[in-house]
Design a protein around this motif. Structure first.
Motif, mmCIF file in Angstrom:
data_model
loop_
_atom_site.group_PDB
_atom_site.id
_atom_site.type_symbol
_atom_site.label_atom_id
_atom_site.label_comp_id
_atom_site.label_asym_id
_atom_site.label_seq_id
_atom_site.Cartn_x
_atom_site.Cartn_y
_atom_site.Cartn_z
ATOM 1 N N TRP A 122 0.831 -1.207 0.000
ATOM 2 C CA TRP A 122 0.000 0.000 0.000
ATOM 3 C C TRP A 122 0.866 1.258 0.000
ATOM 4 O O TRP A 122 0.631 2.194 -0.766
ATOM 5 N N TYR A 177 -1.909 -2.402 -5.207
ATOM 6 C CA TYR A 177 -3.126 -2.288 -4.406
ATOM 7 C C TYR A 177 -3.880 -3.617 -4.346
ATOM 8 O O TYR A 177 -4.465 -3.971 -3.315
ATOM 9 N N THR A 205 -2.164 -5.642 -1.829
ATOM 10 C CA THR A 205 -2.526 -5.138 -0.496
ATOM 11 C C THR A 205 -3.813 -5.786 -0.010
ATOM 12 O O THR A 205 -3.882 -6.300 1.122
ATOM 13 N N LEU A 206 -4.827 -5.775 -0.849
ATOM 14 C CA LEU A 206 -6.126 -6.315 -0.451
ATOM 15 C C LEU A 206 -6.064 -7.815 -0.201
ATOM 16 O O LEU A 206 -6.684 -8.326 0.743
ATOM 17 N N LEU A 252 -12.881 -3.660 3.987
ATOM 18 C CA LEU A 252 -11.830 -3.991 3.021
ATOM 19 C C LEU A 252 -12.349 -3.813 1.593
ATOM 20 O O LEU A 252 -11.627 -3.304 0.720
ATOM 21 N N GLY A 259 -11.028 -1.216 -1.190
ATOM 22 C CA GLY A 259 -10.658 -1.636 -2.537
ATOM 23 C C GLY A 259 -11.312 -0.771 -3.599
ATOM 24 O O GLY A 259 -10.679 -0.418 -4.608
ATOM 25 N N ILE A 302 -10.819 0.678 6.449
ATOM 26 C CA ILE A 302 -10.349 -0.608 6.970
ATOM 27 C C ILE A 302 -10.502 -0.667 8.483
ATOM 28 O O ILE A 302 -10.950 -1.680 9.046
#
Length: 327
Positions: free
Chosen positions: A210, A250, A253-254, A274, A278, A310
């Motif tokens: 991130w 990204y 990251t998720l 989350l 996104g 988040i």
């Protein structure tokens, strides 16, 4: 206060808001210190704080049982406050150190030559003294934690120390920044459990990705100047392929965060945060124009909203566990 700071004038730093409380409340002799610590640009400590708060919330919500009272499922307010104070202090100390190391480079870049050191508003001795004061505040915060978390926090200083030099030797200084700015993803878990487990490691890895993503967007503001002075960055490395890289960063990251949530067995409603994060990341990628510095800065700052989404998702998961038996 629209004056941009220079050797002749004392005003705001080029990319700082003119109406910030720093310039309305503090006496002028304190302005250079506030600018050195970036008090007039809070996004830095906000982005440093989020991995800490995520980790604290993840640890509190981990492995829940239906009989757990709500207060045990929420991160302790005292720890959240300590992380807040530590984030502000250590972000300020890190920026002060970075400016001391980068004074010559900052003087050659349009956006940064109005910072206190290249603008001649303070001496290096004053900057070092201010750095020590901020570091002592950070140490005072760290000493409130357990015997595992204290040395873990101290280890991060090695990464902070080498970061300013990375832009001179690698195209990936954002990766080193990610190592430092994501350290809180380990700290929240360590404070709660006194060790490190898989969920904290995955949260840390995801946070690193991130940070690389959002700081690449930020670095696109200085592409032309960086090329002239020889500063390296992922923005220069990715170039026109930045959007493709951001999809991977990204997206990674998720995925890492989802694995962390699953391995910690956090309640399913936490995934709503989350998913919302996104969607926000996707919006950043779609809207990004790497040739528009103002937009790059705006999109970079919008990552504070990712942090909130988040964190609130994890809090929502805790509330779900506590309230579900009542439904």
């Amino acid at each position: 206060m629209e004056t941009i700071q220079s050797k002749a004038n004392q005003g705001r730093v080029a990319d700082a808001p003119s109406g910030h409380w720093v310039y309305r409340v503090l006496p002028r002799w304190l302005w250079p210190y506030a600018q050195l610590a970036r008090w007039d640009r809070p996004i830095g400590w906000q982005l440093l704080l989020w991995p800490c708060w995520w980790s604290a919330a993840l640890a509190a919500t981990a492995y829940p049982r239906p009989t757990d009272p709500l207060l045990t499922l929420l991160p302790a307010p005292w720890y959240l406050l300590l992380f807040f104070v530590g984030a502000v202090a250590m972000r300020g100390a890190g920026c002060t150190y970075n400016d001391i190391v980068d004074e010559d480079i900052d003087n050659q870049v349009e956006r940064t030559r109005s910072r206190p050191l290249p603008a001649g508003k303070m001496t290096r001795r004053q900057a070092w003294a201010f750095l020590i004061i901020q570091a002592l505040v950070g140490l005072a915060v760290l000493l409130q934690f357990n015997s595992f978390a204290i040395p873990l926090g101290i280890v991060s200083l090695a990464i902070v120390a080498i970061y300013p030099f990375m832009k001179r030797i690698t195209n990936w200084p954002q990766f080193v920044l990610g190592l430092a700015f994501s350290w809180g993803a380990l700290m929240g878990w360590a404070v709660e459990f006194g060790d490190l487990d898989g969920p904290a490691i995955m949260l840390y890895i995801g946070s690193i990705l991130w940070v690389i993503g959002y700081d690449t967007i930020y670095a696109h503001q200085d592409n032309e100047d960086d090329a002239i002075v020889g500063v390296r960055s992922t923005a220069r490395l990715f170039g026109d392929n930045t959007k493709t890289w951001l999809v991977g960063l990204y997206g990674g990251t998720l995925v890492c965060f989802a694995i962390a949530f699953a391995s910690a067995q956090v309640p399913m409603p936490a995934l709503a945060g989350l998913i919302a994060a996104g969607a926000h990341m996707a919006r950043q990628i779609i809207r990004l124009d790497i040739n528009d510095p103002d937009q790059c800065l705006k999109l970079f700052k919008s990552n504070n909203q990712v942090g909130w989404l988040i964190f609130l998702g994890l809090i929502g998961g805790a509330l779900w566990v506590a309230l579900k038996p009542l439904v």
